[in-house]
Design an enzyme around this catalytic site. Structure first.
Site, mmCIF file in Angstrom:
data_model
loop_
_atom_site.group_PDB
_atom_site.id
_atom_site.type_symbol
_atom_site.label_atom_id
_atom_site.label_comp_id
_atom_site.label_asym_id
_atom_site.label_seq_id
_atom_site.Cartn_x
_atom_site.Cartn_y
_atom_site.Cartn_z
ATOM 1 N N ASN A 1 82.548 11.946 -11.973
ATOM 2 C CA ASN A 1 81.704 13.110 -11.508
ATOM 3 C C ASN A 1 81.197 12.494 -9.975
ATOM 4 O O ASN A 1 80.969 11.367 -9.753
ATOM 5 C CB ASN A 1 80.142 13.082 -12.519
ATOM 6 C CG ASN A 1 79.144 14.097 -11.842
ATOM 7 O OD1 ASN A 1 79.499 15.223 -11.607
ATOM 8 N ND2 ASN A 1 77.975 13.286 -11.606
ATOM 9 N N HIS B 1 78.101 12.590 -7.459
ATOM 10 C CA HIS B 1 76.727 12.832 -7.383
ATOM 11 C C HIS B 1 76.245 12.640 -5.866
ATOM 12 O O HIS B 1 76.759 11.699 -5.565
ATOM 13 C CB HIS B 1 75.738 11.993 -8.351
ATOM 14 C CG HIS B 1 74.365 12.200 -8.347
ATOM 15 N ND1 HIS B 1 73.775 13.087 -8.899
ATOM 16 C CD2 HIS B 1 73.575 11.486 -7.713
ATOM 17 C CE1 HIS B 1 72.566 13.226 -8.702
ATOM 18 N NE2 HIS B 1 72.241 12.298 -7.958
ATOM 19 N N ASP C 1 74.203 10.849 -15.168
ATOM 20 C CA ASP C 1 74.493 10.003 -14.186
ATOM 21 C C ASP C 1 74.441 8.639 -14.616
ATOM 22 O O ASP C 1 74.066 7.635 -13.444
ATOM 23 C CB ASP C 1 73.756 10.399 -12.747
ATOM 24 C CG ASP C 1 73.565 11.744 -12.555
ATOM 25 O OD1 ASP C 1 72.631 12.520 -12.345
ATOM 26 O OD2 ASP C 1 74.642 12.327 -12.703
HETATM 27 C C1 GRF Z 1 77.905 18.805 -4.401
HETATM 28 O O1 GRF Z 1 76.736 18.550 -3.244
HETATM 29 C C2 GRF Z 1 77.836 17.596 -5.468
HETATM 30 O O2 GRF Z 1 77.559 16.370 -5.049
HETATM 31 C C3 GRF Z 1 76.868 18.162 -6.421
HETATM 32 O O3 GRF Z 1 76.893 19.646 -6.261
HETATM 33 C C4 GRF Z 1 77.605 20.132 -4.995
HETATM 34 C C5 GRF Z 1 78.771 20.864 -5.195
HETATM 35 O O4 GRF Z 1 79.112 21.545 -4.009
HETATM 36 N N1 GRF Z 1 77.370 17.723 -7.621
HETATM 37 P P1 GRF Z 1 80.534 22.150 -4.099
HETATM 38 O O5 GRF Z 1 80.638 23.348 -5.138
HETATM 39 O O6 GRF Z 1 81.527 21.316 -4.257
HETATM 40 O O7 GRF Z 1 80.409 22.847 -2.629
#
Ligand code: GRF
Length: 214
Positions: A107, A109, A150
């Protein structure tokens, strides 16, 4: 290595993976499936343009959450990825999926875990809380997914300095550009080339030098 990428929104992290495979920043990897819970996710457009198979199934289509969870597990088992990548996926990954793909789900984050993470910390909220706390540094983390939120072993992190005039939106964009879109492809390439080992609650990366991330 076959990867399934799970998305819910704009898909800029998915696009970073697609581009990195294209320009060989990521090697030995193909995206076998893009899954979204959200039919309006622009990420699905990005998958289509890249000729990648996509599936959209929303929890709302099911009588109850358990039926959705089973459907999501079956979608992933049918795709049979070696690695599942959560790239802005807002669906809580059910324990039956975490167990089936134990040690094979990562994942991204948008903070330096363990700061500003856990239940309720997603999207802009993460950056609002970082600015509210007045931290000087934030960034992004790629970690393995376990049954917590997380809480899995950390693979890579990249710091991003906070500016005094930052808004949550400006900070979010800078963290995506400078951190997320770099360390997520890097983590996938490391895993695809067998450079990553989970040792208890930590991750060992063969040949890791901190400057490679910076
Ligand atoms: C990103 O900021 C990621 O860190 C978080 O959700 C957002 C997704 O953005 N988990 P995208 O869909 O990849 O543009």
């Amino acid at each position: 290595m076959k990867i399934a990428v799970l998305v819910s929104g704009g898909g800029t992290n998915l696009q970073a993976i697609i581009d990195a495979i294209e320009n060989k920043t990521i090697t030995n990897t193909e995206i076998c499936l893009v899954y979204s819970n959200n039919p309006n996710a622009y990420a699905l457009e990005r998958a289509k343009k890249a000729g990648i198979k996509s599936v959209c199934k929303s929890p709302k289509e099911f009588e109850n959450r358990e039926d959705f969870n089973k459907a999501l597990l079956q979608i992933l088992k049918d795709a049979a990825p070696d690695l599942v990548v959560l790239a802005g996926c807002l669906v809580v990954i059910p324990d039956i999926v975490v167990r089936e793909f134990e040690g094979r789900i990562i994942n991204i984050h948008p903070s330096l875990i363990p700061s500003f993470c856990g239940t309720g910390y997603y999207g802009l909220k993460v950056h609002e809380k970082a600015l509210e706390r007045g931290v000087r540094v934030s960034g992004a983390t790629v970690h393995f997914v376990d049954e917590g939120t997380d809480t899995g072993p950390i693979i890579l992190q990249k710091p991003v300095m906070i500016r005094q005039d930052d808004t949550p939106e400006v900070l979010q964009k800078r963290i995506m550009e400078q951190a997320e879109w770099k360390i997520l492809p890097m983590a996938i390439d490391l895993i695809a080339n067998n450079k990553v080992q989970i040792r208890g609650n930590k991750v060992f990366i063969e040949g890791y030098e901190e400057e490679t991330v910076f």
